[in-house]
Design an enzyme around this catalytic site. Structure first.
Site, PDB file in Angstrom:
ATOM      1  N   GLY A  13       4.431  -6.522  -7.014  1.00 39.31           N
ATOM      2  CA  GLY A  13       5.380  -7.323  -6.230  1.00 39.31           C
ATOM      3  C   GLY A  13       5.286  -8.800  -6.573  1.00 39.31           C
ATOM      4  O   GLY A  13       5.550  -9.671  -5.734  1.00 39.31           O
ATOM      5  N   GLY A  16       8.184 -11.280  -5.936  1.00 40.72           N
ATOM      6  CA  GLY A  16       8.642 -11.473  -4.557  1.00 40.72           C
ATOM      7  C   GLY A  16       8.243 -12.822  -3.970  1.00 40.72           C
ATOM      8  O   GLY A  16       7.649 -13.661  -4.662  1.00 40.72           O
ATOM      9  N   GLN A  17       8.600 -13.009  -2.706  1.00 44.88           N
ATOM     10  CA  GLN A  17       8.372 -14.306  -2.046  1.00 44.88           C
ATOM     11  C   GLN A  17       6.899 -14.713  -2.097  1.00 44.88           C
ATOM     12  O   GLN A  17       6.569 -15.823  -2.532  1.00 44.88           O
ATOM     13  CB  GLN A  17       8.832 -14.243  -0.581  1.00 44.88           C
ATOM     14  CG  GLN A  17       8.728 -15.581   0.128  1.00 44.88           C
ATOM     15  CD  GLN A  17       8.772 -15.476   1.645  1.00 44.88           C
ATOM     16  OE1 GLN A  17       8.619 -14.388   2.215  1.00 44.88           O
ATOM     17  NE2 GLN A  17       8.980 -16.591   2.311  1.00 44.88           N
ATOM     18  N   ASP A  58       6.515   0.599 -11.712  1.00 46.07           N
ATOM     19  CA  ASP A  58       7.097   1.146 -10.487  1.00 46.07           C
ATOM     20  C   ASP A  58       5.935   1.751  -9.706  1.00 46.07           C
ATOM     21  O   ASP A  58       5.314   2.725 -10.174  1.00 46.07           O
ATOM     22  CB  ASP A  58       8.131   2.218 -10.881  1.00 46.07           C
ATOM     23  CG  ASP A  58       8.755   2.894  -9.663  1.00 46.07           C
ATOM     24  OD1 ASP A  58       8.270   2.668  -8.538  1.00 46.07           O
ATOM     25  OD2 ASP A  58       9.713   3.656  -9.866  1.00 46.07           O
ATOM     26  N   TYR A 148       9.262   0.249   8.675  1.00 43.95           N
ATOM     27  CA  TYR A 148       8.357  -0.709   8.023  1.00 43.95           C
ATOM     28  C   TYR A 148       7.038  -0.780   8.802  1.00 43.95           C
ATOM     29  O   TYR A 148       5.949  -0.687   8.225  1.00 43.95           O
ATOM     30  CB  TYR A 148       9.046  -2.073   7.976  1.00 43.95           C
ATOM     31  CG  TYR A 148       8.217  -3.222   7.472  1.00 43.95           C
ATOM     32  CD1 TYR A 148       7.687  -3.227   6.191  1.00 43.95           C
ATOM     33  CD2 TYR A 148       8.002  -4.343   8.284  1.00 43.95           C
ATOM     34  CE1 TYR A 148       6.951  -4.310   5.726  1.00 43.95           C
ATOM     35  CE2 TYR A 148       7.273  -5.430   7.826  1.00 43.95           C
ATOM     36  CZ  TYR A 148       6.744  -5.412   6.545  1.00 43.95           C
ATOM     37  OH  TYR A 148       6.023  -6.483   6.087  1.00 43.95           O
ATOM     38  N   LYS A 152       3.253   0.311   7.775  1.00 44.67           N
ATOM     39  CA  LYS A 152       2.167  -0.680   7.754  1.00 44.67           C
ATOM     40  C   LYS A 152       0.974  -0.191   8.588  1.00 44.67           C
ATOM     41  O   LYS A 152      -0.181  -0.412   8.223  1.00 44.67           O
ATOM     42  CB  LYS A 152       2.665  -2.041   8.254  1.00 44.67           C
ATOM     43  CG  LYS A 152       3.547  -2.757   7.235  1.00 44.67           C
ATOM     44  CD  LYS A 152       2.768  -3.135   5.992  1.00 44.67           C
ATOM     45  CE  LYS A 152       3.641  -3.515   4.823  1.00 44.67           C
ATOM     46  NZ  LYS A 152       2.901  -3.702   3.574  1.00 44.67           N
TER      47      LYS A 152
HETATM   48  C1  AKB Z   1       9.675  -9.032   7.900  1.00 41.20           C
HETATM   49  O1  AKB Z   1      10.362  -9.762   8.622  1.00 41.20           O
HETATM   50  O2  AKB Z   1       9.959  -7.845   7.678  1.00 41.20           O
HETATM   51  C2  AKB Z   1       8.411  -9.602   7.292  1.00 41.20           C
HETATM   52  C3  AKB Z   1       7.217  -9.362   8.156  1.00 41.20           C
HETATM   53  C4  AKB Z   1       7.035 -10.111   9.409  1.00 41.20           C
HETATM   54  O3  AKB Z   1       6.394  -8.558   7.818  1.00 41.20           O
HETATM   55  N1  AKB Z   1       8.581 -11.001   7.070  1.00 41.20           N
END
Ligand code: AKB
Length: 319
Positions: A13, A16-17, A58, A148, A152
């Protein structure tokens, strides 16, 4: 036991940011040739490409990571490749595949190649509606409502499992929203806190996708990089936690963010028009208690809202 030293690092990654800035910081610290940047599709910046090795891989295809890891005798992976919250809600299957299978591949490979360490960011997205929202404790209810967040939580548990079961030194921290001026974030809920600065400089106005009173924990990029490196370099014997450290820096509402920009750009106008990301933001904490990170590896942020706003506007103004 201090843990073995990291020498040759692979960053997933890296385009990415966070990855784009963390890679440059690691190259400065560990030597450009010893920090291998990888990405999946996005073209790397000239800075990233010209300053050291770069490969397309990947993370859902283990053999692509393995080839690079073997070629460069990698001993540490900073695993940043992830699908963020807003994109994840649009494509939950993709989020599961990248965030879970990608992490599993990285952990398996690290074990197979006898690596020294794996660093995996987690997020405030592990929390949910049943979690106390203010000064959220490190140990609390983890019942996220986004895919997400689910990945996590699973990632934290998986990383801890590999530590206790196989002795692999996996470390992770729960990042809040990250604000920066080099690379735009890719599809998170906290992206408004970055976009607002770009729009303030360019158009003197911004239509924010969360309500004015939405208050979330946030962090400026220099602190984000410092946290990743400090945790990675911490003495293993001092760590009681491994993959699940809260890390705080600042907490402000969208209105307070707009007000802070207005101190420097008095004619800046901000309107608020919540979309689907409001619900996600409402399920996350307002602020976090990061005392375990402070105690176990000396976490200490450097930036507050006004210091960050000054720096952001100056940097973007030059751009
Ligand atoms: C998001 O907004 O999905 C991320 C995070 C807080 O993990 N920046």
């Amino acid at each position: 036991m201090a843990g073995k030293k990291m020498k040759r690092i692979l960053v997933t990654g890296a385009v990415g940011q966070i990855g784009s800035e963390l890679t440059m910081a690691l190259r400065k610290r560990y030597g450009a040739e010893n920090v291998i940047a990888t990405g999946r599709k996005t073209r790397p910046s000239d800075e990233l490409r010209n300053s050291g090795p770069f490969y397309f891989i990947d993370v859902t295809r283990s053999e692509t990571i393995e080839a690079v890891a073997k070629k460069h005798r990698i001993d540490t992976i900073f695993h940043l490749a992830t699908i963020l919250s807003a994109v994840g809600e649009k494509n939950p299957q993709l989020a599961w595949n990248v965030n879970i299978n990608g992490l599993y591949n990285v952990l398996e490979l690290a074990g197979k190649l006898d690596m020294v360490r794996v660093i995996v960011p987690s997020s405030i997205a592990v929390f949910g509606l049943e979690t106390p929202r203010d000064n959220t404790p490190n140990e609390t209810v983890l019942r996220p409502r986004t895919i997400y967040g689910v990945t996590k939580v699973a990632g934290e548990l998986l990383g801890n499992y590999y530590f206790y079961r196989f002795g692999l030194d996996v470390r992770g921290l729960r990042y809040p929203g990250i604000i920066s001026h080099k690379t735009m974030p890719g599809g998170g809920t906290t992206d408004y806190a970055v976009a607002i600065y770009y729009e303030a400089i360019k158009h003197r106005r911004y239509n924010c996708f969360v309500r004015a009173d939405t208050r979330l924990p946030m962090m400026y990029m220099p602190d984000c990089i410092k946290a990743a490196i400090d945790l990675a370099e911490a003495d293993l014997s001092q760590l009681k936690h491994h993959c699940d450290f809260n890390v705080g820096a600042m907490s402000f509402s969208a209105q307070e963010l707009a007000d802070s920009i207005r101190k420097y750009i008095p004619d800046f106008e901000c309107t608020f028009e919540p979309d689907f990301r409001q619900k996600i933001a409402d399920s996350w904490p307002c602020s976090v208690d990061d005392s375990p990170a402070r105690k176990e590896w000396g976490w200490q942020p450097g930036y507050d809202l006004d210091a960050m706003t000054r720096d952001m506007l100056e940097a973007l103004g030059k751009k």
